[in-house]
Design a protein around this motif. Structure first.
Motif, mmCIF file in Angstrom:
data_model
loop_
_atom_site.group_PDB
_atom_site.id
_atom_site.type_symbol
_atom_site.label_atom_id
_atom_site.label_comp_id
_atom_site.label_asym_id
_atom_site.label_seq_id
_atom_site.Cartn_x
_atom_site.Cartn_y
_atom_site.Cartn_z
ATOM 1 N N LEU A 101 0.824 -1.205 0.000
ATOM 2 C CA LEU A 101 0.000 0.000 0.000
ATOM 3 C C LEU A 101 0.862 1.262 0.000
ATOM 4 O O LEU A 101 0.600 2.203 -0.754
ATOM 5 C CB LEU A 101 -0.937 -0.011 1.215
ATOM 6 C CG LEU A 101 -1.881 1.176 1.357
ATOM 7 C CD1 LEU A 101 -2.708 1.394 0.098
ATOM 8 C CD2 LEU A 101 -2.773 0.980 2.572
ATOM 9 N N VAL A 102 1.905 1.293 0.802
ATOM 10 C CA VAL A 102 2.794 2.452 0.851
ATOM 11 C C VAL A 102 3.522 2.617 -0.485
ATOM 12 O O VAL A 102 3.686 3.734 -0.986
ATOM 13 C CB VAL A 102 3.790 2.344 2.030
ATOM 14 C CG1 VAL A 102 4.876 3.400 1.943
ATOM 15 C CG2 VAL A 102 3.041 2.462 3.357
ATOM 16 N N ARG A 103 3.940 1.520 -1.105
ATOM 17 C CA ARG A 103 4.601 1.592 -2.420
ATOM 18 C C ARG A 103 3.657 2.209 -3.437
ATOM 19 O O ARG A 103 4.034 3.074 -4.213
ATOM 20 C CB ARG A 103 5.048 0.197 -2.864
ATOM 21 C CG ARG A 103 5.516 0.122 -4.306
ATOM 22 C CD ARG A 103 6.688 1.019 -4.613
ATOM 23 N NE ARG A 103 7.926 0.363 -4.270
ATOM 24 C CZ ARG A 103 9.117 0.823 -4.575
ATOM 25 N NH1 ARG A 103 9.236 1.952 -5.257
ATOM 26 N NH2 ARG A 103 10.191 0.195 -4.213
ATOM 27 N N PHE A 104 2.405 1.769 -3.434
ATOM 28 C CA PHE A 104 1.443 2.304 -4.385
ATOM 29 C C PHE A 104 1.098 3.758 -4.087
ATOM 30 O O PHE A 104 1.127 4.606 -4.974
ATOM 31 C CB PHE A 104 0.165 1.465 -4.370
ATOM 32 C CG PHE A 104 -0.944 2.048 -5.196
ATOM 33 C CD1 PHE A 104 -0.812 2.163 -6.573
ATOM 34 C CD2 PHE A 104 -2.108 2.500 -4.601
ATOM 35 C CE1 PHE A 104 -1.828 2.709 -7.346
ATOM 36 C CE2 PHE A 104 -3.127 3.047 -5.369
ATOM 37 C CZ PHE A 104 -2.994 3.151 -6.736
ATOM 38 N N LYS A 105 0.802 4.064 -2.851
ATOM 39 C CA LYS A 105 0.351 5.411 -2.478
ATOM 40 C C LYS A 105 1.477 6.435 -2.536
ATOM 41 O O LYS A 105 1.304 7.521 -3.078
ATOM 42 C CB LYS A 105 -0.246 5.360 -1.062
ATOM 43 C CG LYS A 105 -0.644 6.701 -0.475
ATOM 44 C CD LYS A 105 -1.869 7.283 -1.148
ATOM 45 C CE LYS A 105 -2.376 8.529 -0.455
ATOM 46 N NZ LYS A 105 -1.723 9.746 -0.781
ATOM 47 N N LEU A 120 8.976 0.505 2.524
ATOM 48 C CA LEU A 120 9.224 0.518 3.966
ATOM 49 C C LEU A 120 10.300 -0.506 4.287
ATOM 50 O O LEU A 120 10.019 -1.692 4.364
ATOM 51 C CB LEU A 120 7.948 0.165 4.742
ATOM 52 C CG LEU A 120 6.810 1.159 4.725
ATOM 53 C CD1 LEU A 120 5.592 0.581 5.425
ATOM 54 C CD2 LEU A 120 7.229 2.457 5.381
ATOM 55 N N ALA A 121 11.514 -0.058 4.447
ATOM 56 C CA ALA A 121 12.611 -0.970 4.778
ATOM 57 C C ALA A 121 12.724 -1.098 6.292
ATOM 58 O O ALA A 121 12.354 -0.196 7.035
ATOM 59 C CB ALA A 121 13.926 -0.448 4.205
ATOM 60 N N GLY A 122 13.233 -2.227 6.741
ATOM 61 C CA GLY A 122 13.437 -2.432 8.170
ATOM 62 C C GLY A 122 12.166 -2.875 8.856
ATOM 63 O O GLY A 122 11.188 -3.263 8.235
#
Length: 185
Positions: free
Chosen positions: A14-18, A23-25
């Motif tokens: 979701l974060v990649r798309f938005k 989100l690493a780690g």
């Protein structure tokens, strides 16, 4: 609605798309339900997606299942390095009446240490009558394509004219994934 076991990458996807970021780690697991909005332009029409990110922990399953009936689409995720996450998609995550849900997707996050074969995912998707594609929140592989396909399907459903041909989601996904020359990890 993004559905799957804890740790399969729902929030990362979701974060990649938005936001276009990975989100690493380590980060805190989703508790209950979270959501984000994004507007896409599909064939000249603005489509607002409200994407719900569900908690994958067992203790939240009854809460997330309550939201299924109101979802316009389910994206079922599993981790190709975790066979149990794939098995749980089959047993626990799939809605009792898939026709009531309209359609869903089976997703994975590509990885080097694969234990779930691509063919197994394709077979399961075929059983459920849903499109299949492999994605990676880390690399961005097929993330935009997946959400665009969802937006196209939802736009078509809401704006369909009586004589307009039916949008063929399966065909669209096959054409676009094949055209990108990807999806093997």
């Amino acid at each position: 609605m993004l559905v799957g076991d804890s740790g399969v990458g729902k929030t990362c996807l979701l974060v990649r798309f938005k936001d276009g970021a990975f989100l690493a780690g380590s980060f805190i697991s989703t508790v209950g339900i979270d959501f984000r909005n994004k507007v896409l332009t599909v064939d000249g029409v603005k489509v607002k997606l409200q994407i719900w990110d569900t908690a994958g922990q067992e203790r939240f399953r009854s809460v997330t299942h309550a939201y299924y009936r109101d979802a316009h689409a389910l994206l079922l995720l599993y981790d190709v390095t975790n066979k149990a996450s794939f098995d749980n998609i089959q047993v626990q995550q799939h809605p009792q009446d898939p026709s009531a849900m309209g359609w869903g997707w089976l997703w994975v996050d590509s990885a080097q240490d694969r234990v779930v074969k691509r063919e197994d995912g394709e077979k399961l998707a075929k059983e459920y009558g849903v499109p299949f594609m492999e994605t990676s929140a880390k690399s961005g592989l097929n993330v935009e394509l997946a959400f665009t396909a969802i937006a196209k399907e939802l736009k078509h459903r809401s704006m369909k004219l009586p004589n307009e041909p039916k949008f063929k989601l399966h065909d669209y996904v096959k054409k676009e994934v094949r055209g990108s020359g990807c999806c093997r990890s």
